[in-house]
Motif scaffolding. Structure first.
Motif, PDB file in Angstrom:
ATOM      1  N   ALA A  31       0.830  -1.205   0.000  1.00  0.00           N
ATOM      2  CA  ALA A  31       0.000   0.000   0.000  1.00  0.00           C
ATOM      3  C   ALA A  31       0.867   1.258   0.000  1.00  0.00           C
ATOM      4  CB  ALA A  31      -0.923   0.001   1.218  1.00  0.00           C
ATOM      5  N   LEU A  32       1.960   1.245   0.798  1.00  0.00           N
ATOM      6  CA  LEU A  32       2.858   2.394   0.837  1.00  0.00           C
ATOM      7  C   LEU A  32       3.588   2.552  -0.490  1.00  0.00           C
ATOM      8  CD1 LEU A  32       4.277   4.705   2.246  1.00  0.00           C
ATOM      9  CD2 LEU A  32       5.852   3.071   3.289  1.00  0.00           C
ATOM     10  N   THR A  33       4.049   1.431  -1.059  1.00  0.00           N
ATOM     11  CA  THR A  33       4.750   1.479  -2.345  1.00  0.00           C
ATOM     12  C   THR A  33       3.833   2.030  -3.430  1.00  0.00           C
ATOM     13  OG1 THR A  33       6.126  -0.409  -1.723  1.00  0.00           O
ATOM     14  CG2 THR A  33       5.970   0.105  -4.063  1.00  0.00           C
ATOM     15  N   ASN A  34       2.585   1.589  -3.432  1.00  0.00           N
ATOM     16  CA  ASN A  34       1.619   2.059  -4.433  1.00  0.00           C
ATOM     17  C   ASN A  34       1.352   3.549  -4.277  1.00  0.00           C
ATOM     18  OD1 ASN A  34      -0.480   1.528  -6.555  1.00  0.00           O
ATOM     19  ND2 ASN A  34      -1.824   2.216  -4.895  1.00  0.00           N
ATOM     20  N   ARG A  35       1.216   4.004  -3.031  1.00  0.00           N
ATOM     21  CA  ARG A  35       0.937   5.425  -2.810  1.00  0.00           C
ATOM     22  C   ARG A  35       2.142   6.270  -3.211  1.00  0.00           C
ATOM     23  NH1 ARG A  35      -2.449   8.330  -4.170  1.00  0.00           N
ATOM     24  NH2 ARG A  35      -2.048  10.452  -3.513  1.00  0.00           N
ATOM     25  N   LEU A  36       3.350   5.756  -2.989  1.00  0.00           N
ATOM     26  CA  LEU A  36       4.559   6.470  -3.377  1.00  0.00           C
ATOM     27  C   LEU A  36       4.609   6.633  -4.895  1.00  0.00           C
ATOM     28  CD1 LEU A  36       7.266   7.726  -2.538  1.00  0.00           C
ATOM     29  CD2 LEU A  36       8.268   5.443  -2.657  1.00  0.00           C
ATOM     30  N   LYS A  37       4.220   5.585  -5.610  1.00  0.00           N
ATOM     31  CA  LYS A  37       4.184   5.663  -7.079  1.00  0.00           C
ATOM     32  C   LYS A  37       3.185   6.714  -7.540  1.00  0.00           C
ATOM     33  CE  LYS A  37       5.557   0.841  -7.959  1.00  0.00           C
ATOM     34  NZ  LYS A  37       5.102  -0.483  -8.465  1.00  0.00           N
ATOM     35  N   GLN A  38       2.042   6.800  -6.843  1.00  0.00           N
ATOM     36  CA  GLN A  38       1.028   7.790  -7.204  1.00  0.00           C
ATOM     37  C   GLN A  38       1.533   9.217  -6.979  1.00  0.00           C
ATOM     38  OE1 GLN A  38      -1.939   7.168  -8.723  1.00  0.00           O
ATOM     39  NE2 GLN A  38      -1.182   5.052  -8.816  1.00  0.00           N
ATOM     40  N   ILE A  39       2.285   9.410  -5.888  1.00  0.00           N
ATOM     41  CA  ILE A  39       2.848  10.736  -5.603  1.00  0.00           C
ATOM     42  C   ILE A  39       3.888  11.094  -6.666  1.00  0.00           C
ATOM     43  CG2 ILE A  39       4.200  12.092  -3.947  1.00  0.00           C
ATOM     44  CD1 ILE A  39       2.941  10.368  -1.728  1.00  0.00           C
ATOM     45  N   GLU A  40       4.727  10.124  -7.041  1.00  0.00           N
ATOM     46  CA  GLU A  40       5.715  10.358  -8.093  1.00  0.00           C
ATOM     47  C   GLU A  40       5.028  10.704  -9.410  1.00  0.00           C
ATOM     48  OE1 GLU A  40       9.604   7.702  -6.825  1.00  0.00           O
ATOM     49  OE2 GLU A  40       7.946   6.665  -7.827  1.00  0.00           O
ATOM     50  N   LYS A  41       3.932  10.034  -9.684  1.00  0.00           N
ATOM     51  CA  LYS A  41       3.179  10.307 -10.918  1.00  0.00           C
ATOM     52  C   LYS A  41       2.568  11.701 -10.875  1.00  0.00           C
ATOM     53  CE  LYS A  41      -0.591   8.478 -13.777  1.00  0.00           C
ATOM     54  NZ  LYS A  41      -1.628   7.414 -13.900  1.00  0.00           N
TER      55      LYS A  41
END
Length: 290
Positions: A31-41
């Protein structure tokens, strides 16, 4: 980006490890990894580089992590100011408290304060006094309760004094101290310096450390069981009447005293919760709290 996203970034920056950050945030690693990807996007940049030694922040990530700290701090101030407008003594009081104070005074202190102000909640950070002084300087906490003397130019109140004692199960001759088993424990640099300086003034050989433990409370229990002597602040020893206690003195015969302080910023008194806590501390007998 919402407030929780900023918290994700700040926590990951502090931990430098996705697994540890996820554990701290009480979410799953995916969940944290996915949210980090969303922030990077969202920002169109890479925030971290992942490796076997954890994560390394890119220059853009470093900037965003700094913004995260500032944004979270600003959001806290906004919430506190809104609550303050209602002239109610309510909200979350952020305290930074030294480890010793936490173990021996804080539970009873917060209980009494909560009885007077039931609508106040607490967020307490415990650490060595040097770190607490840093937190209050950066306004990461409203009030800092520290042991020892630290440079502080804003508001402070002396809480109490305590002596430093040599504690042992049996009476000992101080001239024999270097040859007797000593129990050491981890403590802050301020207290360590006081004890080391006193030792250097009185003895030419190092102490015979036979047991090394992590906490002062464990050390005290070792002493109570006759496993050696220890040099401890008097507050820790108050509940043990059957120990022999000798107060440290300077070469001039003066007692060596350690002070406990409350640090806070003058401007923070504009918040009802901070003003209520400071006034509460000023009128109670802290030494009577156990």
């Amino acid at each position: 980006m919402d407030e929780r996203d900023w918290l994700f970034l700040q926590t990951l920056y502090e931990e430098k490890n996705i697994t540890n950050a996820a554990r701290t945030l009480y979410i799953s690693q995916p969940a944290l990894t996915n949210r980090l990807k969303q922030i990077e996007k969202e920002f169109g940049v890479q925030i971290v580089n992942r490796g076997r030694r954890g994560v390394q922040f890119t220059p853009q990530g470093e900037y965003l992590a700094k913004c995260a700290h500032e944004t979270i701090h600003r959001m806290q101030q906004i919430k506190e100011n809104v609550l303050n407008m209602e002239n109610k003594i309510a909200g979350t009081l952020r305290l930074g408290v030294s480890t010793f104070f936490t173990d021996y005074k804080l539970p009873g202190l917060l209980k009494l304060f909560k009885e007077e102000y039931p609508d106040i909640e607490f967020k307490v950070t415990t650490d060595w006094s040097s770190q607490i002084a840093h937190l209050i300087h950066n306004q990461d906490v409203h009030v800092g309760l520290v042991k020892g003397d630290y440079k502080w130019k804003d508001q402070k109140r002396l809480l109490f004094d305590e002596s430093i004692c040599i504690a042992s199960k049996e009476k000992i001759d101080l001239s024999d101290l270097p040859d007797l088993p000593r129990i050491d424990y981890r403590t802050d640099q301020n207290l360590k310096m006081i004890v080391d300086n006193w030792w250097a003034e009185n003895y030419t050989k190092p102490p015979l450390v036979s047991i090394d433990v992590d906490k002062a409370g464990t050390c005290k229990n070792m002493v109570a069981n006759g496993l050696g002597y220890a040099i401890l602040p008097s507050m820790i020893l108050d509940d043990l009447e059957d120990l022999h206690k000798t107060k440290l003195k300077t070469s001039e015969g003066e007692l060596i005293i350690r002070k406990s302080w409350m640090f806070f910023h003058e401007e923070s008194l504009q918040l009802n919760i901070v003003r209520a806590f400071v006034e509460f501390i000023e009128r109670i007998d802290l030494e009577a709290i156990h």
